[in-house]
Design a protein around this motif. Structure first.
Motif: not given
Length: 274
Positions: A218-229
């Protein structure tokens, strides 16, 4: 996808929520700035503890972390103390290693009761409202491209390399690591603000698309990108990137049915001054 994510199931209690945040990068650009950020993070934690059942810290909490046999990098004891307090209150802490703090071992488990993961994990949350599956991970080394970093990550994760690093005096090893981090930070700052690359070039979004073809979340949650998406993977799936806390303070909240990406407003609460 080159591995199968571990799977966990959680019964979410009525009135309780799950929180996600990432990329605090404590340690840069200076200790003074990092302590200010630490106070902000603690204020956020205090603002959510009334209804938090679980808190996910999704990588790069520290800009550098290495656990020697008898030593860890000094600093940020206020955050560690707050996390220990939350754990003692029964709030479950889940920490993912990031590309800057991948060298976690058992210290944070022993001291604050956190569960540590190195790879993405699928969590199934069951509540009275619904059942939702969420794939969570830091995000480094996933998706197409970034081949240079993927090679470096294999080196850094190698047990022999870690042994060689551990044999250095901590003062030397930490100095080397922090200089490396500073150079990387200056190179990234020179590039300017992070910006959306388009669906075809956002590699974590492409990773989500690839996983979703064979394994629905239902959801994929990641960090690392330093860009809220917040991006639509398909009609029943979304990709959330948590952004960072160096310049912005985003987090996600899941109430058992819906997940939203929000920005912490420090003016709404008193900032911890200790």
């Amino acid at each position: 996808m080159n591995f199968k994510p571990e799977k966990r199931t959680v019964q979410l209690h009525e009135g309780r929520c799950v929180y996600f945040s990432s990329d605090f990068h404590l340690g840069v650009p200076s200790m003074t700035k990092s302590r200010e950020r630490e106070r902000l993070i603690i204020s956020w934690l205090e603002s959510i503890e009334h209804n938090a059942q679980m808190i996910f810290l999704v990588g790069d909490i520290f800009d550098f972390w290495f656990e020697y046999n008898k030593a860890v990098p000094k600093g940020f004891v206020r955050l560690l103390g707050k996390l220990a307090e939350l754990s003692d209150k029964g709030i479950k802490l889940v920490i993912f290693t990031g590309n800057h703090d991948m060298w976690m071992s058992g210290y944070l488990t022993d001291e604050i009761g956190a569960t540590i993961f190195r790879n993405p994990v699928t969590y199934t949350f069951i509540s009275g409202k619904s059942t939702k599956s969420i794939l969570v991970g830091h995000g480094d080394g996933l998706g197409p491209g970034d081949n240079t970093y993927k090679v470096l990550k294999r080196i850094f994760e190698n047990s022999f390399f870690q042994l060689m690093f551990r044999l250095m005096h901590p003062d030397v090893g930490i100095w080397i690591a922090m200089e490396w981090s500073k150079r990387s930070r200056r190179a990234n700052d020179h590039k300017g603000e992070e910006h959306f690359l388009g669906e075809d070039h956002e590699w974590l979004f492409q990773y989500c698309l690839a996983v979703e073809k064979t394994n629905h979340h239902d959801y994929y949650i990641f960090g690392h990108r330093h860009l809220p998406l917040d991006m639509k993977v398909n009609d029943s799936s979304r990709y959330i990137n948590l952004g960072e806390w160096l310049k912005q303070q985003h987090f996600a909240i899941f109430n058992g049915e819906n997940l939203t990406l929000e920005k912490f407003d420090p003016s709404s609460v008193a900032i911890t001054k200790n």
